[in-house]
Design a protein around this motif. Structure first.
Motif, short mmCIF file in Angstrom:
data_model
loop_
_atom_site.label_atom_id
_atom_site.label_comp_id
_atom_site.label_asym_id
_atom_site.label_seq_id
_atom_site.Cartn_x
_atom_site.Cartn_y
_atom_site.Cartn_z
N GLN A 31 -5.55 55.28 19.32
CA GLN A 31 -4.50 56.46 19.52
C GLN A 31 -3.56 56.47 18.25
O GLN A 31 -2.75 55.58 18.63
N SER A 32 -3.44 57.22 17.37
CA SER A 32 -2.42 56.99 16.43
C SER A 32 -1.82 58.54 16.43
O SER A 32 -1.99 59.38 15.82
N GLU A 82 -0.95 61.94 17.26
CA GLU A 82 -1.79 62.83 18.06
C GLU A 82 -3.27 62.65 17.75
O GLU A 82 -4.24 63.14 18.47
N GLU A 83 -3.55 61.49 16.87
CA GLU A 83 -4.82 61.53 16.30
C GLU A 83 -5.69 60.41 16.97
O GLU A 83 -5.08 59.25 17.27
N LYS A 84 -7.06 60.48 17.18
CA LYS A 84 -7.98 59.39 17.54
C LYS A 84 -8.73 58.80 16.19
O LYS A 84 -9.05 59.52 15.57
N LYS A 85 -8.49 57.41 15.99
CA LYS A 85 -9.18 57.05 14.98
C LYS A 85 -10.12 55.84 15.53
O LYS A 85 -10.03 55.23 16.33
#
Ligand code: BTN
Length: 235
Positions: free
Chosen positions: A219-220, A222-225
C-alpha cells in the motif's frame, strides 16, 4: 537419491544438467564447496567448506505461475530447522531467511516449463552453518556458528532440513493455503513499512499481502502496488 560431492561449481547448475537427462523427483545434489555458487539476480553465493549447500530436483504437477510455493516451502523448512537448534529466524520476501537483521540462508528456485506447467524445478538452498564469511559480508550475513557457542554437525543439520522440506512439500501438495499461512506468519511482514528495489524502480509502502503467485502487495499512499520480485529493506 542423494548425490554428494566434495566440490562442484554450483549444485543448482549440476542438478539442472541431470534433470535435463531425466533425474527423478526427489534427487538431491549436495556439495561441500561450490566454486561458482549462484544467488538471485546473477549474484555470487559465497560457498566455502562448512556450510550446507544443496539442490533438489522436483517434478510437481504444478502450474508455472505457482512456482513461488516451492521457495516458500524451502524457507519455511529452514525456519523450522533453525528453531530445532534454538535459533529464531524469519523469512524475508522473496527468498531469504534472516536472524536479527542478518542473512543466514538464501534459496534459488529455477524452473523449466512447458505450456504454462512446470516440467521440473531445481530448488537450491544455501545455509551458513560453520563456514566463515568474507569480511565484506560481515555486517549483512551470519552463520549458525556465529549465533551460538560452537560448531554444528552439518550432516545432521542437512538431514533435519531435508526432513522439514519433505514434510512441508507434502503439506503443499495437500494444502497450499497452509503453506502460505505458515510462511506469512514466519515472515512477520504484514503492515511493516518497506522499501523495494526492482531492476528499474523503487517502491516504498506498507506490506498488505503476499498474493497466491508470491507477489508482494504494497500500500503506497492511496495506491496498491503488486511487485513480482526485488530486494526488500525494512524501514
Ligand atoms: C540468494 O540468496 O540469492 C540465493 C542463494 C542460493 C544459494 C544456494 S547454495 C546451493 C544452490 N546452488 C547454487 O549455486 N545456489 C544455491
Amino acid at each position: 537419491m542423494i548425490r554428494r560431492f566434495d566440490e562442484l561449481p554450483s549444485t543448482n547448475s549440476y542438478a539442472r544438467q541431470i534433470a535435463e537427462k531425466g533425474a527423478e523427483e526427489g534427487t538431491v545434489v549436495r556439495a561441500d564447496i561450490q566454486t561458482h555458487g549462484r544467488g538471485r539476480r546473477d549474484r555470487v553465493w559465497y560457498s566455502e567448506r562448512g556450510g550446507v549447500w544443496f539442490s533438489m530436483i522436483l517434478r510437481p504437477d504444478m502450474k508455472a505461475k505457482d512456482g513461488f510455493f516451492l521457495t516458500m516451502v524451502s524457507s519455511t523448512a529452514v525456519v523450522e530447522t533453525l528453531d530445532i537448534y534454538g535459533i529464531g529466524s524469519r523469512v524475508k520476501w522473496p527468498n531469504d531467511v534472516f536472524v536479527d537483521g542478518k542473512k543466514i540462508c538464501g534459496v534459488l528456485s529455477e524452473f523449466e516449463t512447458l505450456d504454462g506447467k512446470i516440467t521440473y524445478a531445481v530448488v537450491g538452498i544455501g545455509l551458513n552453518v560453520n563456514n566463515e564469511l568474507p569480511e565484506y559480508l560481515g555486517d549483512i550475513g551470519t552463520t549458525m556458528k556465529q549465533l551460538s557457542d560452537g560448531e554444528f554437525d552439518k550432516n545432521e543439520v542437512f538431514e533435519k532440513l531435508l526432513d522439514k522440506f519433505t514434510e512441508n512439500y507434502n503439506l503443499l501438495l495437500r494444502s497450499r493455503e497452509t503453506i502460505r499461512e505458515k510462511w506469512t506468519r514466519y515472515s512477520d511482514m504484514i503492515d511493516k513499512m518497506v522499501k523495494v528495489n526492482t531492476e528499474d524502480e523503487e517502491f516504498i509502502g506498507a506490506v498488505v499481502d503476499i498474493d497466491l503467485e508470491g507477489r508482494l502487495v504494497l500500500q503506497s499512499g492511496e495506491e496498491k502496488k503488486t511487485i513480482s520480485t526485488g530486494d526488500l529493506e525494512y524501514l
